[in-house]
Design an enzyme around this catalytic site. Structure first.
Site, PDB file in Angstrom:
ATOM      1  N   SER B  46       0.637  -1.262  -0.002  1.00 33.02           N
ATOM      2  CA  SER B  46       0.071   0.048   0.166  1.00 33.02           C
ATOM      3  C   SER B  46       0.730   1.372  -0.028  1.00 33.02           C
ATOM      4  O   SER B  46       0.213   2.516  -0.136  1.00 33.02           O
ATOM      5  CB  SER B  46      -0.896  -0.044   1.123  1.00 33.02           C
ATOM      6  OG  SER B  46      -1.911  -1.251   1.194  1.00 33.02           O
ATOM      7  N   ILE B  48       2.265   2.972   2.406  1.00 31.13           N
ATOM      8  CA  ILE B  48       1.818   3.729   3.456  1.00 31.13           C
ATOM      9  C   ILE B  48       2.789   3.837   4.779  1.00 31.13           C
ATOM     10  O   ILE B  48       2.878   2.513   5.112  1.00 31.13           O
ATOM     11  CB  ILE B  48       0.267   3.281   4.134  1.00 31.13           C
ATOM     12  CG1 ILE B  48      -0.773   3.732   2.934  1.00 31.13           C
ATOM     13  CG2 ILE B  48       0.082   3.857   5.370  1.00 31.13           C
ATOM     14  CD1 ILE B  48      -1.992   3.049   2.948  1.00 31.13           C
ATOM     15  N   HIS B  50       2.520   3.941   8.351  1.00 32.66           N
ATOM     16  CA  HIS B  50       1.318   3.944   9.188  1.00 32.66           C
ATOM     17  C   HIS B  50       1.748   4.580  10.589  1.00 32.66           C
ATOM     18  O   HIS B  50       3.033   4.699  10.968  1.00 32.66           O
ATOM     19  CB  HIS B  50       1.110   2.656   9.617  1.00 32.66           C
ATOM     20  CG  HIS B  50       0.328   1.706   8.541  1.00 32.66           C
ATOM     21  ND1 HIS B  50      -0.940   1.634   8.364  1.00 32.66           N
ATOM     22  CD2 HIS B  50       1.096   0.939   7.759  1.00 32.66           C
ATOM     23  CE1 HIS B  50      -1.183   0.931   7.391  1.00 32.66           C
ATOM     24  NE2 HIS B  50       0.039   0.461   6.989  1.00 32.66           N
ATOM     25  N   LYS B 250      -9.441  -6.979   7.618  1.00 35.73           N
ATOM     26  CA  LYS B 250      -8.844  -5.779   7.933  1.00 35.73           C
ATOM     27  C   LYS B 250      -9.380  -4.689   7.065  1.00 35.73           C
ATOM     28  O   LYS B 250      -9.296  -3.371   7.367  1.00 35.73           O
ATOM     29  CB  LYS B 250      -7.362  -5.732   7.940  1.00 35.73           C
ATOM     30  CG  LYS B 250      -6.595  -4.898   8.547  1.00 35.73           C
ATOM     31  CD  LYS B 250      -5.270  -5.054   8.677  1.00 35.73           C
ATOM     32  CE  LYS B 250      -4.314  -3.538   8.393  1.00 35.73           C
ATOM     33  NZ  LYS B 250      -3.075  -3.884   7.949  1.00 35.73           N
ATOM     34  N   ARG B 311       2.352 -10.893   1.122  1.00 38.99           N
ATOM     35  CA  ARG B 311       2.780 -10.452   2.468  1.00 38.99           C
ATOM     36  C   ARG B 311       3.473 -11.797   2.988  1.00 38.99           C
ATOM     37  O   ARG B 311       2.935 -12.896   2.853  1.00 38.99           O
ATOM     38  CB  ARG B 311       1.763  -9.964   3.393  1.00 38.99           C
ATOM     39  CG  ARG B 311       0.453  -8.843   2.747  1.00 38.99           C
ATOM     40  CD  ARG B 311      -0.284  -8.693   3.892  1.00 38.99           C
ATOM     41  NE  ARG B 311      -1.510  -7.882   3.449  1.00 38.99           N
ATOM     42  CZ  ARG B 311      -2.614  -8.153   2.762  1.00 38.99           C
ATOM     43  NH1 ARG B 311      -2.976  -9.473   2.075  1.00 38.99           N
ATOM     44  NH2 ARG B 311      -3.461  -7.260   2.245  1.00 38.99           N
ATOM     45  N   ILE B 336       8.361  -9.940   7.667  1.00 42.81           N
ATOM     46  CA  ILE B 336       8.201  -8.324   7.805  1.00 42.81           C
ATOM     47  C   ILE B 336       6.901  -8.197   6.881  1.00 42.81           C
ATOM     48  O   ILE B 336       7.090  -7.875   5.654  1.00 42.81           O
ATOM     49  CB  ILE B 336       9.400  -7.506   7.447  1.00 42.81           C
ATOM     50  CG1 ILE B 336      10.605  -8.017   7.900  1.00 42.81           C
ATOM     51  CG2 ILE B 336       9.055  -6.135   7.347  1.00 42.81           C
ATOM     52  CD1 ILE B 336      10.662  -7.840   9.407  1.00 42.81           C
TER      53      ILE B 336
END
Lengths: 441, 487, 137
Positions: B46, B48, B50, B250, B311, B336
């Site tokens: 993404s 991002i 966070h 999520k 992931r 990770i």
């Protein structure tokens, strides 16, 4: 920074730009064509198949040949050309900024003709799932590889979309010794011209899978095959109809989109089909900026591009000479909307407040449109409220062919018959229309 | 030659560690299976950074995220990486579990996340984010959340590491690791490496690398996430927009990218294969449905591509950042997954601490170069600057990618810079040429030509990524000529 | 590769003269004359007749060229050639090479394979001796 001045600046040296330039020059203007490629002709240079210029030159020319006829006129006609030069911006005040290997060029012109053409719709735009290997190309890119760069992008092909470029590439690749396993079309009918289906697919027994689409691309590094599936009338795949086809390359011929990024930046309004909004004078919403060719609407035949482009070239020339050509932004306009069965109509608006002497100069009142699906025995009609403005019977219409018509009566009468508050509608009506029952699609 | 450290894997974690190690007097090599940095998990996520409230309490994920987030400002300045703290919203609509938002707020406050707040003023929310769903009732706002290009980050980190002496080897899948007592031999198909220490940053394959070295302590399983990327729409949305997560998922987020595009995704699906990063009809549909919940007016006709990433989920569901329990001189930065990008800079620092704790003496260099040469981005210059630049180098007057306005000069620069591009995708991820709405339809032939000129290769030797991703099958006419020859 | 001329004595032909795309059925009768049905106009009749007796096509392809800025020059036949000869012409053209300069309209091969058609260039390509890689980027 270099500066250039001209009467008419033409952005794009493809068929539209060339025709517009010649026409503007014939009206006594200084004309400058700005072309990003190293030669004029645009996409025609890679369209080496015959069939161009049937109407205009009464001959079946190959694309580069058709272009050459115009290039000769341009080169001998005192038209300035900047090649390898790309316009990056038109400011709202109509300043052009272009770059080339010599630096930035600021072009100041009295009028501008937009003739940048279109680009191909991609895999992402139609959301084909699967892997992202090499071997998925738009048909036009493959055409460039094969015809100009001299490389074969694959050996075993499937083509998604039966647009004209897709079908022409099917034959082209077959002629170069590759194998085309099929052309896959989501619609229940071919989306290109019948002529191309017959001469490019049927001639070589290349299967055309109608009402099918590609539902998966296989192969992580290079395409190893694709899965196609039948679709229902809403284009949803029908489970259980999947079929795997071995291939190393998938070509996409799934539509063209007018390329109007700089038009947008200049502040001109765009229509739903991504072309600039134009009036009957092909003027955008900005004073002195005109549009023609595939940047305005995706054309079927280059001959039709030429007709449209000549009109834009002429009006741009008139504007440069001080004639006030109304824009599609002015107050006295009436909207032209596509009605039943019609995808779009150009012009998008009609100016009513036109001086009589200008009507004569501007030439005929020309409409072009495409229908949404193939239909038989229908009328193409145009109305303003209840008032019928135009009507013509067609035995057969297809989305692949533009329908073009002109107003036969005097344009003055035509304009006077319009009401500013009533949009004009162009629509399809079946010949044996039941009263009270209207076909919807 | 004997290296002090071999880092296996050149994702954001591996490149961040490489740069951190390059500050010391060490001889470091990075061994990467694929053709470039950030070609697997680090490529397809993404993007991002966070804020750090969301990760579970007492997890390494939470710790690293909270520590990692503030590190981005300096490094992005030093290395000229575009990064923007646009802030994030968790969008609460009627029927959502609002207690959850309150709990996340508490988490955030306890973790010292700057500016975190709940906004209940719907007018204010609408003003900040006009296209958010009308069903919105409250949002959890975390202003420190940021957006970044994950491959842009890895490319810059790798370039910085290269300048500081780290070697990168691509197309080198590790096949065997042997412990020779005081160093390891690492075998790849075309060459072997010797290194005293190994840092395992091998992403999805970190468990396999670990096992090769003799440490069987964890496993990694892939979880796929699919995305849709839309064309540039400056100002269409302003924040990273998350839904309130449910037990099942999520949730699909909608976010601007640092380059001005919009993306939707990801969904989440566990799978066996570590190879299969294909998108699916159902997955993309899930992404669309999810995205529409938060931004109903999202214009899907502006979609330019879809992609999926995997992931790397560890069996503890947390990051694994530690020295190996049973093998000496082996360090793991594994598992990770999200918030991995947000954490990668902190992970690199933590790895250094662990190495030091393990008794390895690290000596700082006195000539570490913090910065790199600022990449020229033609698009960002004004007309006078552009004119000057072209006069200095005419290659900047040739637009190669018209969707993204990328010049030949920038393409050449991306090839000739330290750790430069060697593939068409390498150029795409360094310059954005081919990443726009036409997806390379116009620029691919030009990029192939420039690569072949700069690398002194034939055009038909140019690849998109790895060796099996060539573009061409010989020249036009070849098929019929060969047919004639065999006839 | 290219569909063989059918030996059958009847054929379904899709007319390409206009958008209607009539499906025309052509059959050779015992007396040797043709029965042509399904066309809606005279042009369709003529098209179907020619297409049945000896279908012809304009062939457009490329020939390798040296000393030009691109490796291929586009060409076409100046007259339609029998469909069944296309394969042979294509094989022939794949194996020849020309040198720049070439002008649009130049005859590059006279009476290709002895047919009544010439191969003409459809693009003008001047001599361009610059390094091939540096060109046309």
């Amino acid at each position: 920074m270099l500066q250039r001045e001209t009467d008419v600046a033409i952005i794009g040296g493809g068929p539209a730009g060339l025709a517009a330039a010649v026409e503007a020059r014939n009206h006594g203007c200084d004309v400058l064509i700005i072309e990003r490629d190293d030669s004029l002709g645009g996409i025609l240079q890679q369209c080496i198949h015959p069939g161009f210029g049937l109407h205009e030159f009464d001959d079946e020319l190959a694309g580069p040949e058709y272009a050459q006829r115009y290039i000769d006129v341009v080169e001998n006609g005192g038209i300035d050309v900047l090649t390898n030069t790309m316009v990056l911006e038109i400011t709202p005040t109509k300043d052009l900024y272009a770059i080339s290997e010599n630096g930035v060029i600021n072009i100041i012109s009295k009028s501008i003709v937009l003739a940048m053409g279109c680009r191909e719709r991609t895999r992402g735009a139609i959301k084909i799932p699967g892997y992202r290997p090499t071997g998925v190309y738009t048909a036009g890119l493959a055409q460039r590889f094969v015809n100009i760069e001299g490389f074969m992008p694959g050996t075993e092909f499937v083509i998604l979309g039966s647009g004209d470029i897709g079908m022409i590439m099917a034959r082209r690749l077959t002629w170069e010794g590759a194998t085309v396993h099929g052309v896959v079309e989501i619609q229940p009918y071919p989306s290109g011209l019948i002529r191309n289906k017959v001469q490019c697919l049927d001639d070589y027994n290349i299967p055309l899978y109608l009402s099918h689409t590609v539902v998966r691309v296989h192969g992580k590094d290079r395409v190893t095959g694709i899965t196609i599936s039948k679709v229902d009338e809403n284009w949803k795949m029908i489970p259980g109809t999947e079929k795997f086809i071995n291939c190393d390359t998938l070509l996409l011929s799934v539509g063209l989109i007018p390329e109007n990024e700089i038009t947008k930046k200049a502040g001109a309004a765009l229509s739903r089909t991504n072309g600039p909004v134009v009036n009957q004078f092909l003027s955008t919403t900005i004073n002195g900026i005109f549009a023609c060719g595939n940047v305005l609407q995706v054309h079927d035949l280059v001959d039709n591009v030429a007709v449209e482009a000549k009109k834009a070239g002429k009006l741009a020339a008139l504007y440069s000479k001080g004639v006030q050509v109304p824009t599609s932004m002015e107050k006295q306009i009436v909207r032209v909307s596509p009605g039943n069965g019609v995808g779009y109509v150009i012009p998008n608006v009609i100016n009513l407040d036109v001086k009589e002497e200008f009507i004569e100069k501007a030439g005929s009142m020309r409409f072009s449109l495409r229908v949404r699906k193939p239909m038989q025995d229908i009328y193409i009609k145009m109305r303003s409220g209840q008032k019928e403005l135009y009507k013509k019977f067609h035995r057969y219409v297809r989305p692949s062919e533009m329908i073009i018509f002109k107003i036969k009566e005097s344009i003055k009468d035509f304009l006077e018959g319009l009401d500013i508050d009533t949009p004009i509608e162009v629509y399809v009506e079946p010949k044996n229309k039941q009263p009270g029952k209207r076909e919807r699609d | 030659m004997l290296h002090d450290f071999a880092i296996i894997g050149a994702g954001v974690t591996g490149t961040a560690i490489a740069r951190e190690l390059s500050k010391y007097r060490l001889n470091v090599v990075v061994i990467e299976k694929l053709s470039d940095v950030a070609t697997e998990t680090s490529k397809a996520n993404s993007g991002i950074v966070h804020a750090g409230y969301a990760a579970p309490e007492d997890s390494l994920k939470a710790e690293m995220n909270v520590l990692g987030n503030p590190l981005f400002d300096d490094i992005c300045k030093e290395l000229y990486i575009p990064f923007e703290r646009v802030g994030s919203f968790v969008v609460g609509v009627a029927g959502d579990n609002f207690d959850f938002l309150e709990k996340e707020l508490q988490n955030g406050l306890e973790r010292g996340i700057p500016g975190i707040e709940i906004i209940k003023d719907v007018n204010l929310i609408k003003k900040m984010e006009p296209r958010i769903t009308d069903d919105v009732e409250m949002v959890l706002h975390a202003p420190s959340a940021g957006i970044i290009s994950p491959f842009g980050l890895a490319i810059a980190l790798a370039e910085s590491a290269t300048i500081n002496g780290v070697e990168f080897h691509y197309n080198s899948p590790v096949q065997n690791i042997e412990d020779m007592g005081n160093f390891y031999i690492i075998d790849c198909p075309t060459r072997s490496f010797q290194a005293r220490h190994i840092v395992n940053a091998a992403g999805l394959f970190a468990d396999e690398i670990s096992r090769m070295a003799g440490d069987f302590s964890f496993t990694i399983s892939p979880r796929k996430g699919e995305y849709l990327l839309l064309d540039k729409m400056e100002g269409f949305i302003n924040h990273v927009l998350f839904p309130v997560p449910t037990k099942k998922s999520k949730g699909i987020l909608v976010s601007p990218t640092i380059d001005g595009n919009i993306f939707l995704g990801p969904n989440a699906k566990d799978q066996e294969s570590k190879i299969d990063n294909s998108t699916t009809i159902y997955g993309l549909e899930e992404v669309v449905q999810g995205g529409r919940k938060i931004v109903p007016s999202i214009p899907l006709k502006e979609t330019i591509t879809n992609f999926a990433g995997l992931r790397a989920v560890s069996d503890t569901n947390d990051f694994i950042i530690r020295a190996s329990d049973n093998k000496p001189r082996l360090f793991h930065a594994a598992g990770i997954q999200s918030p991995g990008l947000s954490s990668c800079l902190a992970i690199a620092k933590r790895i250094i601490e662990i190495i030091k704790e393990g008794g390895v003496s690290l000596e700082l260099k006195d000539n570490f170069y913090r910065s790199r040469e600022k990449p020229i981005v033609f698009k960002e210059l004004n007309w006078t600057e552009r004119d000057q630049l072209i006069k200095e180098d005419p290659a900047f007057g040739n637009i190669v990618c018209r969707c993204e306005t990328i010049t030949e000069g920038e393409i050449v620069q991306s090839i000739t810079r330290p750790n430069g591009a060697r593939t068409v995708d390498g150029i795409k991820f360094r310059t954005r040429a081919g990443m726009g709405r036409c997806q390379g339809g116009f620029c691919t032939p030009k990029v192939i030509k420039i690569l072949s000129r700069e690398l002194d290769l034939e055009e038909d030797e140019i690849v998109k990524r790895e060796a099996r991703t060539k573009y061409f099958y010989g020249h036009t006419k070849d098929f019929r000529r060969h047919k004639d020859a065999t006839a | 590769m290219i569909a063989k001329k059918p030996s059958v004595e009847e054929k379904e032909i899709t007319c390409i003269v206009c958008p209607t795309g009539c499906s025309i059925h052509v059959k050779r009768l015992e007396d040797g004359t043709l029965s042509i049905e399904g066309n809606q106009c005279k042009r369709g009749y003529d098209y179907a007749e020619t297409e049945f007796i000896e279908p012809k096509r304009i062939l457009a392809t490329t020939i390798r060229i040296e000393m030009a800025k691109v490796p291929l020059v586009p060409v076409r036949t100046d007259e339609p050639v029998p469909k069944e000869k296309l394969d042979e012409i294509l094989d022939f053209l794949a194996n020849i090479k020309v040198k720049a300069p070439v002008n649009c309209g130049d005859v590059l091969v006279e009476h290709v394979l002895g047919l009544d058609a010439n191969i003409i260039a459809t693009r003008t390509l001047g001599v361009d001796t610059c390094d091939k890689i540096a060109c046309e980027i």
